[in-house]
Design a protein around this motif. Structure first.
Motif, PDB file in Angstrom:
ATOM      1  N   ALA A  55       0.839  -1.224  -0.116  1.00 37.01           N
ATOM      2  CA  ALA A  55       0.024  -0.035  -0.043  1.00 37.01           C
ATOM      3  C   ALA A  55       0.925   1.142  -0.109  1.00 37.01           C
ATOM      4  O   ALA A  55       1.931   1.306   0.564  1.00 37.01           O
ATOM      5  CB  ALA A  55      -1.036   0.092   1.211  1.00 37.01           C
ATOM      6  N   TYR A  56       0.419   2.156  -0.799  1.00 43.77           N
ATOM      7  CA  TYR A  56       1.187   3.543  -0.846  1.00 43.77           C
ATOM      8  C   TYR A  56       0.169   4.794  -0.482  1.00 43.77           C
ATOM      9  O   TYR A  56      -1.074   4.686  -1.020  1.00 43.77           O
ATOM     10  CB  TYR A  56       1.737   3.469  -2.245  1.00 43.77           C
ATOM     11  N   HIS A 275       1.394  10.398   4.787  1.00 38.77           N
ATOM     12  CA  HIS A 275       2.270   9.710   3.874  1.00 38.77           C
ATOM     13  C   HIS A 275       2.575   8.100   4.537  1.00 38.77           C
ATOM     14  O   HIS A 275       2.735   8.118   5.682  1.00 38.77           O
ATOM     15  CB  HIS A 275       3.626  10.407   3.405  1.00 38.77           C
ATOM     16  N   GLY A 276       2.526   7.306   3.720  1.00 37.91           N
ATOM     17  CA  GLY A 276       2.661   5.762   4.100  1.00 37.91           C
ATOM     18  C   GLY A 276       3.169   4.808   3.177  1.00 37.91           C
ATOM     19  O   GLY A 276       3.103   5.086   2.098  1.00 37.91           O
ATOM     20  N   SER A 277       3.758   3.842   3.661  1.00 33.90           N
ATOM     21  CA  SER A 277       4.116   2.673   2.631  1.00 33.90           C
ATOM     22  C   SER A 277       4.028   1.248   3.500  1.00 33.90           C
ATOM     23  O   SER A 277       4.553   1.159   4.732  1.00 33.90           O
ATOM     24  CB  SER A 277       5.560   2.958   2.220  1.00 33.90           C
ATOM     25  N   VAL A 278       3.531   0.492   2.992  1.00 32.22           N
ATOM     26  CA  VAL A 278       3.168  -0.713   3.497  1.00 32.22           C
ATOM     27  C   VAL A 278       3.630  -2.044   2.586  1.00 32.22           C
ATOM     28  O   VAL A 278       3.524  -1.962   1.508  1.00 32.22           O
ATOM     29  CB  VAL A 278       1.747  -1.169   4.019  1.00 32.22           C
ATOM     30  N   ASP A 279       4.527  -2.974   3.234  1.00 33.87           N
ATOM     31  CA  ASP A 279       4.910  -4.039   2.268  1.00 33.87           C
ATOM     32  C   ASP A 279       4.739  -5.256   3.188  1.00 33.87           C
ATOM     33  O   ASP A 279       5.097  -5.461   4.234  1.00 33.87           O
ATOM     34  CB  ASP A 279       6.389  -4.011   2.103  1.00 33.87           C
ATOM     35  N   CYS A 426       3.567  -1.237  -9.845  1.00 33.77           N
ATOM     36  CA  CYS A 426       2.343  -0.507 -10.512  1.00 33.77           C
ATOM     37  C   CYS A 426       2.698   1.042 -10.386  1.00 33.77           C
ATOM     38  O   CYS A 426       3.523   1.557  -9.743  1.00 33.77           O
ATOM     39  CB  CYS A 426       1.301  -0.862  -9.589  1.00 33.77           C
ATOM     40  N   ASN A 427       1.731   1.576 -11.399  1.00 35.94           N
ATOM     41  CA  ASN A 427       1.945   3.232 -11.328  1.00 35.94           C
ATOM     42  C   ASN A 427       1.504   3.613 -10.028  1.00 35.94           C
ATOM     43  O   ASN A 427       0.502   3.329  -9.351  1.00 35.94           O
ATOM     44  CB  ASN A 427       0.932   3.833 -12.404  1.00 35.94           C
ATOM     45  N   PHE A 428       2.289   4.867  -9.743  1.00 39.90           N
ATOM     46  CA  PHE A 428       1.907   5.473  -8.598  1.00 39.90           C
ATOM     47  C   PHE A 428       1.636   6.925  -8.924  1.00 39.90           C
ATOM     48  O   PHE A 428       2.734   7.745  -9.587  1.00 39.90           O
ATOM     49  CB  PHE A 428       2.759   5.358  -7.348  1.00 39.90           C
ATOM     50  N   SER A 429       0.684   7.746  -8.633  1.00 40.85           N
ATOM     51  CA  SER A 429       0.366   9.133  -8.779  1.00 40.85           C
ATOM     52  C   SER A 429      -0.149   9.989  -7.774  1.00 40.85           C
ATOM     53  O   SER A 429      -0.866   9.066  -6.681  1.00 40.85           O
ATOM     54  CB  SER A 429      -0.298   9.508 -10.166  1.00 40.85           C
TER      55      SER A 429
END
Length: 435
Positions: A55-56, A275-279, A426-429
């Motif tokens: 998740a972004y 803002h966040g990032s999940v792996d 995957c694309n991120f915008s």
């Protein structure tokens, strides 16, 4: 008036859901930002039993945009048209969230059942005693979720009146249910409060359990801690002074609904994820968030930082299921839960977590049990219990494995590294408001 204003803003800036099943397994959600919307999105996905592998998250200028890579439990893309349509309808322009933030604990009467919310001191045999009281009062448990953590137990139970098959409407009977259950929950522990009360409105079961246990301060260390240092999640919080953010990093063994559990607590503690990032593609899950308090400030003291760490640890541990997993499937009847949990109690097993469901007249229940004295569960006892209940009715599904810790990294390293690496997946915008 506030609701009408929010509806107006939502109509002017409707959320947009893009599901890309061709280039990668992800769904993108963007809309006007509002407090709690990230949790609402994740709640929809987890309620569908989807697995979020990446998740972004970003919000800026009044807008937010999330990208989720999701699969089913077998790791496959989501191709079911009905599920995809449900996601778009639930998160798209026609959706309207009315997430309950109720803090009371009690009974909610609806047309087909009564919801009972309970919290009190945990002890061996507690679920057996609670269900025995309900059976004695001619109440049938049709759905329930029970969590235990740090000497406390919380439950949300949906029950029906045996005489009518619907919700309990008799005020005298409701009063009796509350009074007797409160006595059971109190037990001999006079230092911690037990709660049963009347409340109104719908509820999301797992959401309420998090709210109830957080309000009950189950994160405070009391007595023996069931998690030693090597099993405890690694949670770290630092202030990123240049950007006025606090950076929260979490790494622990991955499991379904981990992201939901973390976001429940951050939201209930009045923090906003910018803002966040999940792996979570491997056995370990990595989560990093840039957060501020709803008043716009980062964490202000070491005491606040420690409280956030403790509360996030508790949110992760509440759903960790210690012990042996037993699954029961049979025709539902009044008193079934009472009978099964009584057999557990009589054979010195204690229930650490339970999920009770009724589907088309069938009881589909999951119990996590362990020896009441703290020893490993004796296979002979399990065999005897299965023989008593029925080998085809009660099945053993195994026990959870030990968590493995991984080395620490820089609190901000993963967040930005993950954003850059994501472009190969995957694309991120980022969608910004024109205003």
């Amino acid at each position: 008036m506030d609701d009408e204003y929010e509806k107006f803003i939502r109509r002017m800036n409707p959320p947009r859901v893009v599901i890309d099943n061709e280039s990668c397994k992800n769904a993108t959600v963007d809309s006007a930002n509002k407090y709690g919307i990230l949790l609402e999105v994740v709640q929809v996905l987890t309620d569908l039993n989807l697995i979020i592998t990446k998740a972004y998250i970003t919000s800026d200028g009044g807008w937010f945009m999330d990208v989720f890579n999701v699969t089913d439990h077998d790791g496959n893309k989501i191709t079911d048209a009905e599920i995809l349509s449900y996601i778009q309808k639930s998160l798209g322009p026609d959706s309207w969230f009315a997430t309950s933030m109720r803090r009371s604990v009690g009974l909610t009467s609806e047309t087909d059942h009564t919801s009972i919310e309970l919290i009190g001191s945990d002890r061996p045999g507690l679920l057996s005693e609670v269900s025995a009281v309900l059976t004695h009062l001619k109440c049938n448990v049709v759905n329930a979720e029970v969590w235990t953590h740090n000497t406390r137990a919380a439950a949300v139970m949906q029950v029906t009146d045996e005489l009518t098959g619907g919700a309990i409407t008799d005020p005298e009977k409701l009063g009796m249910v509350k009074r007797l259950l409160c006595n059971v929950l109190k037990g001999s522990n006079k230092s911690r409060e037990a709660k049963t009360a009347v409340s109104h409105g719908g509820t999301h079961t797992e959401r309420r359990l998090h709210q109830m246990m957080l309000a009950d301060r189950d994160y405070e260390r009391m007595g023996d801690d069931s998690f030693d240092d090597k099993e405890r999640p690694s949670v770290n919080v630092i202030n990123w002074n240049d950007k006025d953010y606090s950076v929260v990093t979490i790494r622990c063994k991955d499991r379904p609904k981990l992201l939901f559990d973390v976001l429940c607590t951050l939201t209930d503690m009045q923090y906003v994820v910018f803002h966040g990032s999940v792996d979570a593609e491997g056995p370990e899950a990595y989560q990093e968030y840039c957060v501020r308090h709803v008043d716009g400030s980062p964490l202000k003291s070491d005491a606040e930082r420690q409280r956030v760490i403790q509360c996030l640890e508790a949110a992760i541990q509440r759903r960790v299921s210690e012990g042996l997993k037993l699954e029961l499937c049979t025709t539902d009847r009044v008193g079934l839960l009472s009978d099964v949990t009584r057999i557990f109690r009589e054979n010195s097993l204690t229930v650490t977590r339970a999920e009770v469901a009724t589907r088309a007249g069938k009881a589909v229940n999951t119990f996590y049990v362990r020896d009441a004295s703290g020893h490993p569960v004796d296979p002979k006892i399990i065999d005897y219990i299965r023989q008593t209940i029925g080998r085809t009715i009660l099945r053993v599904k195994g026990s959870p494995q030990e968590m493995n810790k991984v080395p620490q990294e820089s609190p901000t390293r993963f967040l930005f590294g993950g954003l850059f690496k994501s472009r190969s997946f995957c694309n991120f915008s980022l969608i910004r408001s024109d205003s």
